[in-house]
Design an enzyme around this catalytic site. Structure first.
Site, PDB file in Angstrom:
ATOM      1  N   HIS A 126       0.819  -1.224   0.000  1.00 33.77           N
ATOM      2  CA  HIS A 126       0.000   0.000   0.000  1.00 33.77           C
ATOM      3  C   HIS A 126       0.852   1.273   0.000  1.00 33.77           C
ATOM      4  CE1 HIS A 126      -3.679  -2.170   0.333  1.00 33.77           C
ATOM      5  NE2 HIS A 126      -3.439  -2.639   1.541  1.00 33.77           N
ATOM      6  N   ASP A 163      -3.125 -10.520  -2.456  1.00 33.81           N
ATOM      7  CA  ASP A 163      -3.682  -9.979  -1.223  1.00 33.81           C
ATOM      8  C   ASP A 163      -5.137  -9.574  -1.467  1.00 33.81           C
ATOM      9  OD1 ASP A 163      -2.392  -8.571   1.509  1.00 33.81           O
ATOM     10  OD2 ASP A 163      -4.169  -7.536   0.766  1.00 33.81           O
ATOM     11  N   HIS A 165      -6.570  -6.963  -0.522  1.00 34.33           N
ATOM     12  CA  HIS A 165      -6.616  -5.525  -0.805  1.00 34.33           C
ATOM     13  C   HIS A 165      -5.750  -5.223  -2.016  1.00 34.33           C
ATOM     14  CE1 HIS A 165      -7.069  -6.005   3.639  1.00 34.33           C
ATOM     15  NE2 HIS A 165      -8.084  -5.188   3.434  1.00 34.33           N
ATOM     16  N   ASP A 244      -4.812 -12.647   3.267  1.00 35.59           N
ATOM     17  CA  ASP A 244      -6.022 -12.190   3.945  1.00 35.59           C
ATOM     18  C   ASP A 244      -7.287 -12.380   3.111  1.00 35.59           C
ATOM     19  OD1 ASP A 244      -4.928 -10.325   2.237  1.00 35.59           O
ATOM     20  OD2 ASP A 244      -5.024  -8.648   3.636  1.00 35.59           O
TER      21      ASP A 244
END
Length: 307
Positions: A126, A163, A165, A244
Site C-alpha cells: 500500500h 492480497d 486488498h 487475507d
C-alpha cells in the site's frame, strides 16, 4: 538449490498496539508451523539485512524516508493515517523488510537459491511513491522490482499480488513504467479504493465481489493473468503474497483456502519456468488470522520448495 527463507526477529519490534491486526504474532505463527512440520529445516534460513537509502529511493520519493524519520516517536505510537502507526522501532523493522527483498533478488539472480520467501513485516504494497498507508511504509515488492531491473539480464519484471486488498502503492509506483507489469486480484469495492479503475496495458486489475470463492479466483487468474504473462514475458516474478483473502481472515470477505494458495503458487511457478528461468521472489503482505496465515504460508512454501 533450496528455497531461501529470509526473515529477522527484529521485524517483530514494529508494534502498533495490542489491538492492531498487523501484529508481531503473525511472524511467530508462521515460524511455529514451519518448524513443527519440519519444513523449516529444509529451507535455507537467512537473516535479513537493512535496505540502503538509495535503494528505497528506487521506488519512493527522495524525501519519503526522511519524512517518516521525522515522525518517528521516542516512545508510544504516532499515526501516519487512521490505520498506520509508527513506534520507535518501526523504521528499523521496515528497513529489514525492504532489505530482505533486495537480498532475495540478489540470491535468486545469482543462482544461490531457486526462489525465496521473505517472512517480514511491516508489509509494503500500500505504500505509494510518496505516501505511507495501509500498515505500509516502504513498498518492499516495488523496491525489489526496481533493484532487479538494475541487474544486467533483467529487462522486464512482473509483480503478482493476491492480497485481498489491491496493491495501490505498487500500481502508483509502476503506472508509468511498462517494464514492470502489475497483476492484482482483490475484493472490490473495498479498501484502499485507489487505482482500481486505472487503465494501462501493464496494469491488470482483477476485482472480485465480496464472498467470491476459489473458483472465481482461479478463473480470474487463468483468464487475466495468463495472457498478460504471455505478452509481458517477465525475466523475473515477484509475488506480493497476502493471505487475507482466506475465508477465516477477519479483514475481508473473500473465501479462499490453503488449496487456492497452493494452486496459484504452482501457477506462478509454471510461469516462471516458462519465462523467468524459475526466478521468483515472494514477499509477505497481509494475513491477519495467525492460524490461517501460518497454514497458508506453509502451503505456499511447500510449492515453492518442490513439496
Amino acid at each position: 538449490m533450496t528455497t531461501a527463507f529470509i526473515t529477522h526477529d527484529d521485524c517483530g519490534l514494529h508494534n502498533m498496539g495490542p489491538e492492531h491486526p498487523e501484529s508481531p504474532i503473525r511472524l511467530i505463527a508462521i515460524r511455529k508451523v514451519l518448524e513443527k512440520t519440519g519444513l523449516m529445516q529444509e529451507l535455507e534460513r537467512i537473516q535479513s539485512v537493512h535496505v540502503l537509502p538509495e535503494q528505497i529511493q528506487l521506488a519512493h520519493a527522495h524525501l519519503h524516508q526522511k519524512r517518516l524519520e521525522m515522525k518517528l516517536p521516542e516512545h508510544g505510537v504516532v499515526y501516519t493515517d487512521d490505520d498506520t502507526a509508527l513506534c520507535p522501532d518501526s523504521l528499523h523493522a521496515a528497513s529489514l523488510a525492504a532489505g530482505s527483498a533486495i537480498l532475495a533478488v540478489n540470491r535468486v539472480i545469482a543462482g544461490k537459491a531457486q526462489n525465496a520467501f521473505c517472512a517480514v513485516r511491516p508489509p509494503g504494497h500500500h505504500a505509494e511513491h510518496n505516501n505511507p498507508m495501509g500498515f505500509c511504509f516502504y513498498n518492499n515488492a516495488a523496491i525489489a522490482a526496481m533493484h532487479a531491473l538494475q541487474q544486467p539480464d533483467i529487462q522486464r519484471v512482473a509483480i503478482f499480488d493476491f492480497d485481498v486488498h489491491q496493491g495501490n502503492g505498487t500500481v502508483d509506483i509502476f503506472k508509468d513504467k511498462p517494464e514492470v507489469m502489475v497483476c492484482s486480484t482483490f475484493q472490490h469495492p473495498f479498501y484502499p479504493e485507489r487505482y482500481s479503475d486505472i487503465v494501462r496495458d501493464h496494469i491488470i486489475n482483477c476485482p472480485m465481489d465480496a464472498h467470491s470463492d476459489g473458483l472465481v479466483f482461479r478463473k480470474l487468474v487463468e483468464s487475466k493473468w495468463l495472457p498478460a504473462i504471455q505478452a509481458h514475458k517477465p525475466d523475473m516474478i515477484i509475488i506480493s503474497a497476502g493471505f487475507d483473502a482466506h475465508h477465516e481472515d477477519p479483514m475481508a470477505d473473500i473465501k479462499l483456502d490453503e488449496e487456492d494458495y497452493r494452486w496459484v503458487t504452482q501457477f506462478l511457478m509454471d510461469a516462471a519456468k516458462t519465462y523467468s528461468k524459475n526466478r521468483i521472489v515472494s514477499i509477505l503482505e497481509g494475513g491477519y488470522n495467525p492460524v490461517s496465515l501460518a497454514f497458508s504460508v506453509q502451503a505456499h512454501i511447500e510449492v515453492l520448495s518442490g513439496h
